[in-house]
Design a protein around this motif. Structure first.
Motif, PDB file in Angstrom:
ATOM      1  N   LEU A   1       0.902  -1.066  -0.075  1.00 41.41           N
ATOM      2  CA  LEU A   1       0.193  -0.038   0.017  1.00 41.41           C
ATOM      3  C   LEU A   1       0.830   1.333   0.007  1.00 41.41           C
ATOM      4  O   LEU A   1       1.824   1.363   0.783  1.00 41.41           O
ATOM      5  CB  LEU A   1      -0.870   0.227   1.225  1.00 41.41           C
ATOM      6  CG  LEU A   1      -1.955  -1.003   1.224  1.00 41.41           C
ATOM      7  CD1 LEU A   1      -2.921  -1.011   2.785  1.00 41.41           C
ATOM      8  CD2 LEU A   1      -3.004  -0.839   0.204  1.00 41.41           C
ATOM      9  N   GLU A   2       0.704   2.109  -1.035  1.00 39.97           N
ATOM     10  CA  GLU A   2       1.619   3.284  -0.983  1.00 39.97           C
ATOM     11  C   GLU A   2       0.691   4.338  -1.818  1.00 39.97           C
ATOM     12  O   GLU A   2      -0.302   4.124  -2.472  1.00 39.97           O
ATOM     13  CB  GLU A   2       2.605   3.056  -2.024  1.00 39.97           C
ATOM     14  CG  GLU A   2       3.875   2.163  -1.683  1.00 39.97           C
ATOM     15  CD  GLU A   2       4.638   1.822  -2.780  1.00 39.97           C
ATOM     16  OE1 GLU A   2       4.960   2.876  -3.484  1.00 39.97           O
ATOM     17  OE2 GLU A   2       5.228   0.632  -3.036  1.00 39.97           O
ATOM     18  N   ASP A   3       0.945   5.624  -1.338  1.00 36.02           N
ATOM     19  CA  ASP A   3       0.072   6.778  -1.800  1.00 36.02           C
ATOM     20  C   ASP A   3       0.923   7.092  -3.155  1.00 36.02           C
ATOM     21  O   ASP A   3       1.664   8.014  -3.497  1.00 36.02           O
ATOM     22  CB  ASP A   3       0.254   7.662  -0.849  1.00 36.02           C
ATOM     23  CG  ASP A   3      -0.786   8.964  -1.239  1.00 36.02           C
ATOM     24  OD1 ASP A   3      -1.443   8.734  -2.436  1.00 36.02           O
ATOM     25  OD2 ASP A   3      -0.865  10.128  -0.613  1.00 36.02           O
ATOM     26  N   ALA A   4       0.468   6.408  -4.130  1.00 38.43           N
ATOM     27  CA  ALA A   4       1.315   6.532  -5.512  1.00 38.43           C
ATOM     28  C   ALA A   4       0.818   8.010  -6.166  1.00 38.43           C
ATOM     29  O   ALA A   4       1.895   8.426  -6.893  1.00 38.43           O
ATOM     30  CB  ALA A   4       0.900   5.489  -6.534  1.00 38.43           C
ATOM     31  N   ASP A   5      -0.188   8.394  -5.968  1.00 37.88           N
ATOM     32  CA  ASP A   5      -0.732   9.449  -6.613  1.00 37.88           C
ATOM     33  C   ASP A   5      -0.888  10.657  -5.959  1.00 37.88           C
ATOM     34  O   ASP A   5      -1.273  11.870  -6.242  1.00 37.88           O
ATOM     35  CB  ASP A   5      -2.117   9.513  -7.404  1.00 37.88           C
ATOM     36  CG  ASP A   5      -3.177   8.941  -6.441  1.00 37.88           C
ATOM     37  OD1 ASP A   5      -2.846   8.513  -5.344  1.00 37.88           O
ATOM     38  OD2 ASP A   5      -4.358   8.921  -7.006  1.00 37.88           O
ATOM     39  N   SER A   6      -0.204  10.582  -4.689  1.00 37.21           N
ATOM     40  CA  SER A   6      -0.164  11.673  -3.698  1.00 37.21           C
ATOM     41  C   SER A   6      -1.487  12.469  -3.198  1.00 37.21           C
ATOM     42  O   SER A   6      -1.773  13.496  -3.293  1.00 37.21           O
ATOM     43  CB  SER A   6       0.731  12.872  -4.261  1.00 37.21           C
ATOM     44  OG  SER A   6       1.973  12.264  -4.470  1.00 37.21           O
ATOM     45  N   ASP A   7      -2.521  11.611  -3.284  1.00 31.44           N
ATOM     46  CA  ASP A   7      -3.881  12.135  -2.918  1.00 31.44           C
ATOM     47  C   ASP A   7      -4.337  11.864  -1.527  1.00 31.44           C
ATOM     48  O   ASP A   7      -5.544  12.183  -0.803  1.00 31.44           O
ATOM     49  CB  ASP A   7      -5.125  11.591  -3.793  1.00 31.44           C
ATOM     50  CG  ASP A   7      -5.199  10.062  -3.851  1.00 31.44           C
ATOM     51  OD1 ASP A   7      -4.506   9.515  -2.842  1.00 31.44           O
ATOM     52  OD2 ASP A   7      -6.206   9.601  -4.314  1.00 31.44           O
ATOM     53  N   GLY A   8      -3.354  11.379  -0.757  1.00 30.06           N
ATOM     54  CA  GLY A   8      -3.500  11.170   0.848  1.00 30.06           C
ATOM     55  C   GLY A   8      -4.311   9.779   0.951  1.00 30.06           C
ATOM     56  O   GLY A   8      -4.555   9.405   2.129  1.00 30.06           O
ATOM     57  N   LEU A   9      -4.627   9.072   0.177  1.00 27.18           N
ATOM     58  CA  LEU A   9      -5.125   7.578   0.292  1.00 27.18           C
ATOM     59  C   LEU A   9      -4.221   6.687  -0.484  1.00 27.18           C
ATOM     60  O   LEU A   9      -3.636   6.724  -1.459  1.00 27.18           O
ATOM     61  CB  LEU A   9      -6.682   7.401  -0.625  1.00 27.18           C
ATOM     62  CG  LEU A   9      -7.613   8.643  -0.094  1.00 27.18           C
ATOM     63  CD1 LEU A   9      -8.781   8.378  -1.200  1.00 27.18           C
ATOM     64  CD2 LEU A   9      -8.317   7.869   1.065  1.00 27.18           C
TER      65      LEU A   9
END
Length: 168
Positions: free
Chosen positions: A122-130
């Protein structure tokens, strides 16, 4: 008794032939040893993967991805299976099996790909906080974006933006 030049040539020729045969035997032994070590390494890697991922290759991850069902305080469960080269991904949001989601992942081509492990993170790949779901197969990664309580593959526009961000 004196040694003639003819006898000396015969001894030298025999010595050269003996060295050639010795070199060939050493080369064959090194080749056989290389094949043996490679085979033992492959079998060892398969046995270790059997212990770690089982058959069929299965991996799981427990974590919080910001899904609505996690509001109950329970983490989500993520599983990936390699079922005869077909990757299957399952998510149980917040541990609630009534909301279970399943996706068909990529099909793996090639000899022995039915034994390829799949790794989840699990990583925040798109930097949206999810937290987004990252599926790693060999050294390749698939990103499933966390959108509206589920995960999906990026659109071409999102993929292009992600590729630019990750390329930095």
């Amino acid at each position: 008794m004196a040694t003639t030049s003819r006898e000396l040539h015969r001894v030298q020729r025999t010595f050269r032939i003996g060295r050639i045969i010795q070199g060939a035997v050493i080369a064959l032994a090194i080749g056989a040893l290389t094949i043996l070590v490679g085979t033992i390494t492959d079998v060892g890697r398969t046995i270790i993967d059997d212990w770690h991922y089982g058959r069929p290759r299965t991996t799981h991850l427990t974590g919080y991805a910001g899904l609505p069902a996690e509001r109950s305080g329970h983490p989500s469960r993520f599983m990936a299976l390699n079922l005869d080269r077909q990757i299957v991904i399952m998510v149980i949001p917040g541990g609630d099996t009534s909301q279970m989601q399943t996706w068909q992942g990529p099909y793996l081509f090639g000899l022995g790909e039915d034994l390829t492990p799949v790794v989840l993170s699990l990583e925040d790949a798109d930097s949206d906080g999810l937290a987004d779901l990252v599926v790693t197969i060999h050294q390749e990664q698939l990103v499933y974006l966390n959108r509206d309580g589920t995960f999906r593959l990026p659109t071409p526009e999102e993929w292009h933006r992600l590729a630019q961000e990750w390329g930095k």
